[in-house]
Design a protein around this motif. Structure first.
Motif, PDB file in Angstrom:
ATOM      1  N   GLY A   1      40.485  36.723  44.802  1.00 57.06           N
ATOM      2  CA  GLY A   1      38.942  36.338  45.057  1.00 57.06           C
ATOM      3  C   GLY A   1      38.004  37.187  44.379  1.00 57.06           C
ATOM      4  O   GLY A   1      37.195  36.755  43.844  1.00 57.06           O
ATOM      5  N   ALA A   2      38.433  38.489  44.174  1.00 55.68           N
ATOM      6  CA  ALA A   2      37.431  39.489  43.732  1.00 55.68           C
ATOM      7  C   ALA A   2      37.055  38.926  42.240  1.00 55.68           C
ATOM      8  O   ALA A   2      36.148  39.181  41.445  1.00 55.68           O
ATOM      9  CB  ALA A   2      37.560  40.843  43.849  1.00 55.68           C
ATOM     10  N   ASN A   3      38.096  38.766  41.681  1.00 52.45           N
ATOM     11  CA  ASN A   3      38.017  38.201  40.181  1.00 52.45           C
ATOM     12  C   ASN A   3      37.872  36.887  39.840  1.00 52.45           C
ATOM     13  O   ASN A   3      37.230  36.518  39.093  1.00 52.45           O
ATOM     14  CB  ASN A   3      39.629  38.814  39.530  1.00 52.45           C
ATOM     15  N   ASP A   4      38.460  36.296  40.771  1.00 52.56           N
ATOM     16  CA  ASP A   4      38.098  34.736  40.841  1.00 52.56           C
ATOM     17  C   ASP A   4      36.801  34.251  40.759  1.00 52.56           C
ATOM     18  O   ASP A   4      36.069  33.485  39.930  1.00 52.56           O
ATOM     19  CB  ASP A   4      38.818  33.893  41.987  1.00 52.56           C
ATOM     20  N   SER A   5      35.914  35.203  41.585  1.00 51.85           N
ATOM     21  CA  SER A   5      34.295  34.760  41.658  1.00 51.85           C
ATOM     22  C   SER A   5      33.629  35.391  40.851  1.00 51.85           C
ATOM     23  O   SER A   5      32.282  35.496  40.886  1.00 51.85           O
ATOM     24  CB  SER A   5      34.141  35.443  43.258  1.00 51.85           C
ATOM     25  N   SER A   6      34.293  36.118  39.819  1.00 50.33           N
ATOM     26  CA  SER A   6      33.118  36.371  38.551  1.00 50.33           C
ATOM     27  C   SER A   6      32.424  35.358  38.113  1.00 50.33           C
ATOM     28  O   SER A   6      32.811  34.008  38.134  1.00 50.33           O
ATOM     29  CB  SER A   6      34.253  37.082  37.501  1.00 50.33           C
ATOM     30  N   LEU A   7      31.553  35.895  37.412  1.00 57.04           N
ATOM     31  CA  LEU A   7      30.481  34.747  36.812  1.00 57.04           C
ATOM     32  C   LEU A   7      31.197  34.161  35.429  1.00 57.04           C
ATOM     33  O   LEU A   7      31.439  35.030  34.648  1.00 57.04           O
ATOM     34  CB  LEU A   7      29.087  35.326  36.726  1.00 57.04           C
ATOM     35  N   LYS A   8      31.143  32.817  35.409  1.00 59.71           N
ATOM     36  CA  LYS A   8      31.909  32.216  34.278  1.00 59.71           C
ATOM     37  C   LYS A   8      31.218  32.572  33.021  1.00 59.71           C
ATOM     38  O   LYS A   8      31.992  32.980  32.002  1.00 59.71           O
ATOM     39  CB  LYS A   8      31.852  30.744  34.373  1.00 59.71           C
TER      40      LYS A   8
ATOM     41  N   TYR B   1      44.313  40.264  38.127  1.00 57.62           N
ATOM     42  CA  TYR B   1      44.823  38.983  38.067  1.00 57.62           C
ATOM     43  C   TYR B   1      43.802  38.246  39.133  1.00 57.62           C
ATOM     44  O   TYR B   1      43.059  38.718  40.052  1.00 57.62           O
ATOM     45  CB  TYR B   1      46.123  39.166  38.798  1.00 57.62           C
ATOM     46  N   ASN B   2      43.804  37.066  38.992  1.00 58.01           N
ATOM     47  CA  ASN B   2      43.002  35.796  39.566  1.00 58.01           C
ATOM     48  C   ASN B   2      44.143  34.932  40.335  1.00 58.01           C
ATOM     49  O   ASN B   2      45.474  35.196  39.932  1.00 58.01           O
ATOM     50  CB  ASN B   2      42.206  35.045  39.038  1.00 58.01           C
ATOM     51  N   SER B   3      43.624  34.100  40.976  1.00 58.67           N
ATOM     52  CA  SER B   3      44.782  33.175  41.828  1.00 58.67           C
ATOM     53  C   SER B   3      45.367  32.414  40.948  1.00 58.67           C
ATOM     54  O   SER B   3      46.403  32.042  41.254  1.00 58.67           O
ATOM     55  CB  SER B   3      43.687  32.525  42.897  1.00 58.67           C
ATOM     56  N   ARG B   4      44.800  31.795  39.799  1.00 56.83           N
ATOM     57  CA  ARG B   4      45.507  30.895  38.814  1.00 56.83           C
ATOM     58  C   ARG B   4      46.555  31.701  38.453  1.00 56.83           C
ATOM     59  O   ARG B   4      47.915  30.989  38.499  1.00 56.83           O
ATOM     60  CB  ARG B   4      44.577  30.531  37.648  1.00 56.83           C
ATOM     61  N   TRP B   5      46.869  32.786  37.885  1.00 51.96           N
ATOM     62  CA  TRP B   5      47.728  33.714  37.433  1.00 51.96           C
ATOM     63  C   TRP B   5      48.536  34.069  38.555  1.00 51.96           C
ATOM     64  O   TRP B   5      50.038  34.005  38.317  1.00 51.96           O
ATOM     65  CB  TRP B   5      47.379  34.964  36.840  1.00 51.96           C
ATOM     66  N   ALA B   6      48.348  34.272  39.706  1.00 48.38           N
ATOM     67  CA  ALA B   6      49.140  34.674  41.083  1.00 48.38           C
ATOM     68  C   ALA B   6      49.876  33.669  41.272  1.00 48.38           C
ATOM     69  O   ALA B   6      51.156  33.684  41.659  1.00 48.38           O
ATOM     70  CB  ALA B   6      48.048  35.146  42.157  1.00 48.38           C
ATOM     71  N   LYS B   7      49.252  32.236  41.186  1.00 45.66           N
ATOM     72  CA  LYS B   7      50.269  31.301  41.496  1.00 45.66           C
ATOM     73  C   LYS B   7      51.395  30.925  40.885  1.00 45.66           C
ATOM     74  O   LYS B   7      52.392  30.590  41.216  1.00 45.66           O
ATOM     75  CB  LYS B   7      49.144  29.700  41.693  1.00 45.66           C
ATOM     76  N   ILE B   8      51.071  31.172  39.350  1.00 43.03           N
ATOM     77  CA  ILE B   8      52.113  31.083  38.501  1.00 43.03           C
ATOM     78  C   ILE B   8      53.286  32.180  38.651  1.00 43.03           C
ATOM     79  O   ILE B   8      54.615  31.839  38.595  1.00 43.03           O
ATOM     80  CB  ILE B   8      51.611  31.120  36.859  1.00 43.03           C
TER      81      ILE B   8
END
Length: 242
Positions: A76-83, A46-53
């Motif tokens: 943050g470990a997943n959020d900071s993945s390269l787009k 999970y990333n912070s977008r899904w976590a917030k939901i």
């Protein structure tokens, strides 16, 4: 019913795996046995977008917020993945910080104040090790340590702005030029030493908040054997937040 104080661990896979053997959450739960429940709400990938939901579905005024003494937010470990290599998990830096702020503000609406919230930054990335993991899945290296550092700094800034505690793993694990690779099992997730490092540094923060928590229910040798009800039913401590 007797209500134990509780800590809620909210994060991605590094939190989900925290209850494995030698995991940081398991060690924390052992330290706090008979004093405080440690609840794992880690969600791998999970990333912070899904976590917030999902956060309001995990913690609300009617579920878990009462008697919660601490919440860790560890994304943050997943959020900071390269787009370009991992668009499924990548979250832009600005949105990442907004998501963290949003989660802090939401917790405050359910009476979990900022002094009970601990932000944990993503750990450093060992790129050669993680690149091997990516190759086994048919992909290219999708995380860089320098980018994880940018997200870690942003996370720490949010904590400063919002008045929460921050455990800056990215900085601490590399402090003084130490070999941080011993803290990682695959270049991203924590090794036994990494789990120990996280838990020991987190405990420095939690001990100040929880050090005075009493045992729930009396010691066995303090129970009046002739009249156990008087001991067991009249020595229950007040709630930790009273």
């Amino acid at each position: 019913m007797i209500s134990w104080p509780r800590i809620i661990l909210f994060g991605d896979s590094i939190t989900q795996f925290a209850f494995e053997a030698n995991g940081w959450g398991a060690t924390l739960a052992d330290k706090l046995a008979r004093k405080c429940d440690v609840l794992n709400r880690g969600l791998s990938g999970y990333n912070s977008r899904w976590a917030k939901i999902i956060l309001p579905k995990l913690i609300s005024k009617s579920c878990l917020s009462e008697n919660t003494v601490a919440v860790t937010i560890f994304f943050g470990a997943n959020d900071s993945s390269l787009k370009e290599e991992n668009p499924q998990q990548h979250i832009p830096l600005k949105e990442y910080t907004e998501n963290l702020r949003s989660m802090i503000q939401y917790l405050k609406t359910v009476d979990i104040t900022q002094d009970k919230i601990i932000l944990i930054t993503p750990p450093p990335i060992h790129e050669p090790s993680w690149e091997k993991q990516c190759y086994t899945k048919g992909s290219k290296l999708n995380r860089l340590n320098s980018v994880a550092g940018v997200y870690a700094k942003a996370c720490a800034q949010v904590g400063d702005e919002c008045g929460t505690e921050v455990l800056d793993l990215w900085t601490l694990m590399q402090e003084g030029g130490r070999d941080y690779t011993v803290y990682l099992s695959d270049g991203l997730h924590l090794s036994d030493k990494g789990n120990q490092f996280l838990e020991s540094n987190l405990w420095l923060i939690l001990e100040k908040k929880l050090g005075a928590l009493p045992f729930v229910l009396p010691y066995w040798n303090d129970v009046d054997n002739k009249n156990p009800e008087s001991s067991l039913l009249h020595m229950i401590p007040e709630k930790a937040d009273d």
